[in-house]
Design an enzyme around this catalytic site. Structure first.
Site, PDB file in Angstrom:
ATOM      1  N   ASP A  12      12.551   1.924   8.444  1.00  0.00           N
ATOM      2  CA  ASP A  12      12.906   0.818   9.333  1.00  0.00           C
ATOM      3  C   ASP A  12      11.646  -0.004   9.557  1.00  0.00           C
ATOM      4  OD1 ASP A  12      13.951  -0.385  12.154  1.00  0.00           O
ATOM      5  OD2 ASP A  12      15.612   0.454  11.011  1.00  0.00           O
ATOM      6  N   HIS A  33      12.898  -1.734  17.001  1.00  0.00           N
ATOM      7  CA  HIS A  33      14.126  -1.286  16.338  1.00  0.00           C
ATOM      8  C   HIS A  33      13.968   0.157  15.843  1.00  0.00           C
ATOM      9  CE1 HIS A  33      17.346  -1.444  13.151  1.00  0.00           C
ATOM     10  NE2 HIS A  33      17.938  -2.212  14.042  1.00  0.00           N
ATOM     11  N   SER A  38      23.323  -0.242  13.493  1.00  0.00           N
ATOM     12  CA  SER A  38      21.952   0.255  13.357  1.00  0.00           C
ATOM     13  C   SER A  38      21.724   1.494  14.205  1.00  0.00           C
ATOM     14  CB  SER A  38      20.953  -0.810  13.808  1.00  0.00           C
ATOM     15  OG  SER A  38      20.735  -1.781  12.826  1.00  0.00           O
TER      16      SER A  38
END
Length: 476
Positions: A165, A202, A412
């Site tokens: 990621d 994230h 996600s």
């Protein structure tokens, strides 16, 4: 016509890749982004066939006036694909050269029974080219959801999980939940004014969800998708190989990125990686994407191909009550299961010092996908910078401050919840094979949800708390 949010994301990703001319496809429908004037082919004889066929096609159609067909990258690389320049990206707003190149190879592909040529797609965080929404601050002292499991961490039996990621936020270790998380930090977490960049955190948020659902895990976060979380397909396979070369093949690979490509037979740029993953015994848990579409989203959609079905768990998102699919979730027979993915509460940034954030996208008056519940498309309300720039309204974007935790939505985040459930099953049942754990978990799951009229397997962590949803009255 692609939704406004997709156009805003196109602008954002193009800024993050200023030297790569991008187009939106197919025909501005907003399913994917790709590099203008370039196609991909497998190295060797197939690349030569593509070059010769496209060159002959353009010679027979002189009004196309393309740039000379030539290699535009290394002759060989580990992914087994090469970039081939087929047109001048500076000519016109569209990309007719790539379209003609794809059509020129159709007869050869029909005889071969597999793709020989592909656009060079942009792979991005999963996505309507972004997560289902942007992070929202939570009140001080608000509990995590899912709440952390109380299982003890045991380094001798911990399940290895690799997250590819963007990198960890610099202060992630200030969260007790992430004490055992290792990996790379995000190099450009904040801008020159100290404002948190879009999508920063994230990877940290994903790691926190994994650790909450399955604390007996050795989690490593690899910074393979930085900045806007976007990379060309021609490089994506290399990024995945680099991650496993550096950190080793894990039990579980959690991936919250991908792209549609308009096909049902895979993504050319990750073919080699997927074959190696299948042979190594790693389980890929991949986000199904946030386009509210049944179009296959790769690599998650490999779960729908028989030769990869056991090696891939593709995960869609449930809304906050766990009873139905979230408005943004992709769906279809290639999605294996669904997990909570709307308004999850986890670790983001600002643990040591509060950090400001400026919203990029404005919320809507109603759900952009046509749903009637109080979804993240419209609530909580905020005005975004990209939206204001595109609409040229001159309005000011809203700014908030994060102090460690946030709420965030998207497939996600459903993917790491599901990955955590597989890892927790491995610990509870002393199962060392992640693919066997996947089969056992799915076969023992009794929870179901409804997604687009279909009843689907719902993976609900024991510590997750459903949140009631408000159904809105129909628009008159």
């Amino acid at each position: 016509m692609a939704p406004l949010r997709f156009h805003e994301q196109f602008d954002h990703i193009q800024r993050s890749m200023p030297d790569v001319p991008l187009a939106m496809g197919p025909d501005d429908a907003g399913e994917f982004f790709y590099e203008k004037g370039v196609v991909l082919a497998r190295d060797g004889e197939e690349a030569l066939l593509v070059e010769d066929t496209v060159r002959a096609h353009f010679t027979a159609t002189p009004d196309l006036d393309p740039a000379p067909v030539r290699r535009a990258g290394p002759q060989t690389n580990r992914t087994g694909v090469t970039r081939i320049r087929v047109g001048d990206p500076a000519r016109g707003d569209g990309d007719p050269a790539v379209g003609h190149a794809l059509r020129a190879l159709r007869a050869h592909e029909a005889r071969a029974g597999r793709p020989l040529v592909s656009r060079n797609h942009v792979v991005h965080l999963a996505v309507n080219a972004c997560p289902g929404d942007e992070p929202v601050p939570v009140p001080s002292g608000a509990g995590l959801n899912p709440a952390p499991d109380t299982t003890l961490y045991d380094p001798d039996t911990a399940v290895g999980v690799l997250v590819v990621d963007n990198g960890l936020t610099h202060d992630h270790r200030d969260a007790e939940l992430l004490a055992h998380v290792r990996g790379e930090t995000q190099p450009a977490e904040r801008d020159e004014q100290g404002v948190l960049r879009p999508y920063a955190g994230h990877g940290t948020f994903i790691a926190g969800l994994l650790a909450a659902v399955a604390p007996n895990t050795d989690i490593t976060v690899c910074n393979g998708l930085n900045d806007a979380g976007a990379v060309l397909e021609s490089e994506f396979g290399n990024r995945l190989f680099e991650a496993v070369d550096k950190h080793g093949w894990p039990d579980i690979l959690s991936l919250s990125a991908g792209t549609c490509n308009g096909r049902t037979d895979g993504l050319l740029g990750v073919e080699s990686f997927m074959r190696e993953l299948r042979d190594h015994g790693t389980l890929l848990v991949a986000a199904a994407g946030n386009n509210s579409s049944a179009t296959p989203f790769w690599p998650a959609a490999y779960a729908g191909l028989p030769e990869y079905a056991d090696a891939v768990l593709s995960v869609g998102a449930l809304r906050s009550d766990g009873e139905f699919g979230a408005c943004f979730t992709n769906h279809g027979p290639w999605v294996t299961a669904y997990a909570p993915g709307e308004r999850l509460t986890g670790v983001l940034a600002g643990l040591r010092t509060p950090v400001p954030y400026v919203y990029q996208h404005s919320t809507y008056d109603s759900c952009r996908f046509g749903f009637r519940y109080n979804c993240t498309c419209r609530h909580p309300h905020h005005t975004g910078l990209l939206s204001e720039e595109r609409e040229n309204t001159g309005g000011a974007a809203d700014r908030v401050t994060f102090e460690g935790c946030a709420q965030w939505s998207g497939t996600s985040f459903a993917a790491p919840v599901a990955a955590g459930m597989v890892a927790a099953h491995m610990t509870a049942h002393k199962e060392r094979d992640p693919r066997a754990a996947r089969r056992q978990l799915l076969s023992s799951t009794t929870d179901v949800a409804e997604v687009r009229g279909a009843h689907v397997a719902a993976l609900l962590p024991p510590t997750w708390r459903p949140v009631p949803v408000t159904r809105l009255a129909p628009i008159a």
